[in-house]
Scaffold this motif. Structure first.
Motif, PDB file in Angstrom:
ATOM      1  N   GLY A 196       7.654   4.116   9.060  1.00 17.04           N
ATOM      2  CA  GLY A 196       8.169   5.353   8.658  1.00 17.04           C
ATOM      3  C   GLY A 196       7.187   6.462   8.917  1.00 17.04           C
ATOM      4  N   ASN A 197       6.156   6.075   9.314  1.00 17.80           N
ATOM      5  CA  ASN A 197       4.930   7.318   9.607  1.00 17.80           C
ATOM      6  C   ASN A 197       5.035   7.853  10.874  1.00 17.80           C
ATOM      7  OD1 ASN A 197       4.145   7.040   6.751  1.00 17.80           O
ATOM      8  ND2 ASN A 197       1.996   6.061   7.287  1.00 17.80           N
ATOM      9  N   THR A 198       6.022   7.519  11.726  1.00 19.71           N
ATOM     10  CA  THR A 198       6.200   7.947  13.026  1.00 19.71           C
ATOM     11  C   THR A 198       6.557   9.220  13.054  1.00 19.71           C
ATOM     12  OG1 THR A 198       8.273   6.782  13.206  1.00 19.71           O
ATOM     13  CG2 THR A 198       6.382   5.761  14.098  1.00 19.71           C
TER      14      THR A 198
ATOM     15  N   ALA B  27      12.074  -2.626   3.883  1.00 24.52           N
ATOM     16  CA  ALA B  27      12.882  -1.555   3.910  1.00 24.52           C
ATOM     17  C   ALA B  27      12.473  -0.529   2.716  1.00 24.52           C
ATOM     18  CB  ALA B  27      14.189  -2.034   3.470  1.00 24.52           C
ATOM     19  N   ALA B  28      12.127  -1.092   1.541  1.00 27.80           N
ATOM     20  CA  ALA B  28      11.895  -0.108   0.306  1.00 27.80           C
ATOM     21  C   ALA B  28      10.647   0.703   0.675  1.00 27.80           C
ATOM     22  CB  ALA B  28      11.786  -0.787  -0.809  1.00 27.80           C
TER      23      ALA B  28
ATOM     24  N   ALA C  97      10.243   5.040   1.576  1.00 34.12           N
ATOM     25  CA  ALA C  97       9.167   5.671   1.138  1.00 34.12           C
ATOM     26  C   ALA C  97       8.286   6.382   2.099  1.00 34.12           C
ATOM     27  CB  ALA C  97       8.287   4.955   0.022  1.00 34.12           C
ATOM     28  N   GLN C  98       8.006   5.865   3.191  1.00 37.18           N
ATOM     29  CA  GLN C  98       7.303   6.602   4.248  1.00 37.18           C
ATOM     30  C   GLN C  98       8.012   7.511   4.869  1.00 37.18           C
ATOM     31  OE1 GLN C  98       6.172   3.110   6.650  1.00 37.18           O
ATOM     32  NE2 GLN C  98       4.587   2.456   5.409  1.00 37.18           N
TER      33      GLN C  98
ATOM     34  N   LEU D 279      13.553   5.216  -5.753  1.00 36.79           N
ATOM     35  CA  LEU D 279      13.632   5.574  -4.280  1.00 36.79           C
ATOM     36  C   LEU D 279      15.053   6.148  -3.649  1.00 36.79           C
ATOM     37  CD1 LEU D 279      11.307   2.919  -2.210  1.00 36.79           C
ATOM     38  CD2 LEU D 279      10.792   5.374  -2.991  1.00 36.79           C
ATOM     39  N   PRO D 280      15.208   7.206  -2.953  1.00 39.16           N
ATOM     40  CA  PRO D 280      16.389   7.812  -2.549  1.00 39.16           C
ATOM     41  C   PRO D 280      16.990   6.851  -1.678  1.00 39.16           C
ATOM     42  CG  PRO D 280      14.853   8.967  -1.513  1.00 39.16           C
ATOM     43  CD  PRO D 280      14.010   8.143  -2.635  1.00 39.16           C
TER      44      PRO D 280
END
Length: 381
Positions: free
Chosen positions: A106-108, A329-330, A334-335, A380-381
């Motif tokens: 997710g940090n990409t 996935a969770a 969040a990332q 988390l959304p």
């Protein structure tokens, strides 16, 4: 042709078509049409999954626990079975958490893109941050207090309170085990029938899954304007899940085989190859149970008394792959939103993924429902 395709291929086709539709809609300016007429079907699909979540986990857990009535005969085996199932599931979740924190799919996103997404979902993010700040001020035992509902009906009406439903289901199942079998036989028959009905509802919902996934993917592409960063992150996320599963398959399970049983890993995999083929074509571990039972008894020499106890329980409780991917996935979500998870939230993901895997049925789509539970419990959304 379409009817004969396994569900996994239908969903993959729906995903690809949804991406293609979304990209085309962005290119020709049909975003509003997609948002108004395509995306709602994806929302309907998600609502159907949320609809079945509470009855699914309650009935699955009660049925799974109440089936342990014969544990008086197999108390030693039963304790070992449950312990190994829980420990392997915990290890799978930890593998998932480690992999997602190492790869950080997710940090990409660039900081500019993340700022854009945070602005788009600013209200939701602020609510989560305020909730997280409030959590820091609470007692360390608050999570245990929150697990015990004061009103089951209220807990069942709110998917974010799924731990309370799980607590009551466990309590209900244990009570059934402690009562003489003849007195609870009607209740067991009722839950058996109710479980069959719920599984059939899931079958019906999953018939809509390819179209729901198409609509969700089309809406996602339109919402993010065909953003390449998003799909790069999704691709890296998928790779993270696969790597995590291969760690379990190639290293963890073979290690257990060498420690506990005198069976070569190669012979074990060969004996269960028919089971894997059934699982792949049906997307259902429950559908493999008869084949699994036959193979472990005939090919691996497992006694029928053992297989009859261990395997049905495993169908309900032993969901390592599901647990690993839910944890990944969770944290990935969040990332993506740039949310730094607290230790408490990570522990909540671990605990909920463990408990949700126990209630996750071995049917197509069951784990998707459980993912919603994990996300909700972690805020988390």
């Amino acid at each position: 042709m379409w009817k004969k395709l396994p569900l996994i291929w239908k969903i993959l086709i729906g995903m690809v078509l949804g991406m293609a539709w979304g990209i085309a809609a962005v290119m020709v300016g049909a975003e509003k049409f997609t948002t108004d007429w395509i995306s709602p079907w994806g929302i309907i699909f998600l609502n159907l999954l949320k609809l079945i979540a509470v009855p699914l986990i309650f009935v699955s857990l009660v049925k799974g626990i109440s089936s342990l009535t014969n544990i008086s005969k197999l108390s030693r085996i039963g304790f070992k079975t449950l312990s190994i199932y829980i420990l392997t599931t915990l290890f799978a979740i930890l593998v998932g958490l480690v992999m997602v924190h190492i790869v950080k799919p997710g940090n990409t996103f660039s900081e500019e893109k993340r700022a854009e997404y945070l602005e788009k979902y600013e209200t939701d993010v602020i609510e989560k941050e305020l909730a997280a700040e409030a959590k820091k001020q609470e007692s360390p035992l608050k999570i245990i207090v929150d697990m015990v509902p004061e009103n089951f009906v209220n807990a069942a009406s709110d998917n974010s309170k799924m731990l309370q439903v799980i607590f009551f289901a466990i309590l209900f199942g244990i009570a059934m085990v402690l009562i003489p079998a003849d007195k609870v036989a009607p209740v067991k028959h009722f839950f058996d029938g109710l479980n069959d009905i719920i599984l059939k509802i899931i079958d019906l919902i999953m018939l809509f899954a390819p179209y729901g996934v198409l609509a969700l993917m089309a809406g996602l592409v339109v919402d993010f304007g065909g953003d390449v960063d998003l799909f790069a992150a999704l691709g890296l996320y998928a790779i993270t899940v696969v790597i995590g599963l291969f760690v379990l398959i190639l290293f963890f399970y073979p290690a257990l085989m060498r420690i506990f049983v005198n069976v070569k890993v190669r012979d074990f995999l060969r004996a269960l190859l028919p089971t894997q083929m059934v699982a792949f074509t049906t997307s259902s571990s429950a559908a493999t149970l008869p084949v699994t039972k036959e193979q472990v008894e005939n090919e691996l020499g497992v006694h029928e008394e053992i297989s009859s106890f261990v395997l049905p329980i495993g169908v309900t409780i032993n969901m390592d792959g599901t647990s690993a991917y839910q944890a990944i996935a969770a944290v990935f979500i969040a990332q993506v939103f740039g949310i730094d998870l607290t230790i408490g939230q990570i522990m909540m993901i671990l605990l909920t993924a463990l408990l949700a895997s126990i209630g996750s049925p071995g049917v197509p789509g069951g784990s998707i429902v459980m993912l919603i539970i994990v996300l909700s419990s972690a805020g988390l959304p």
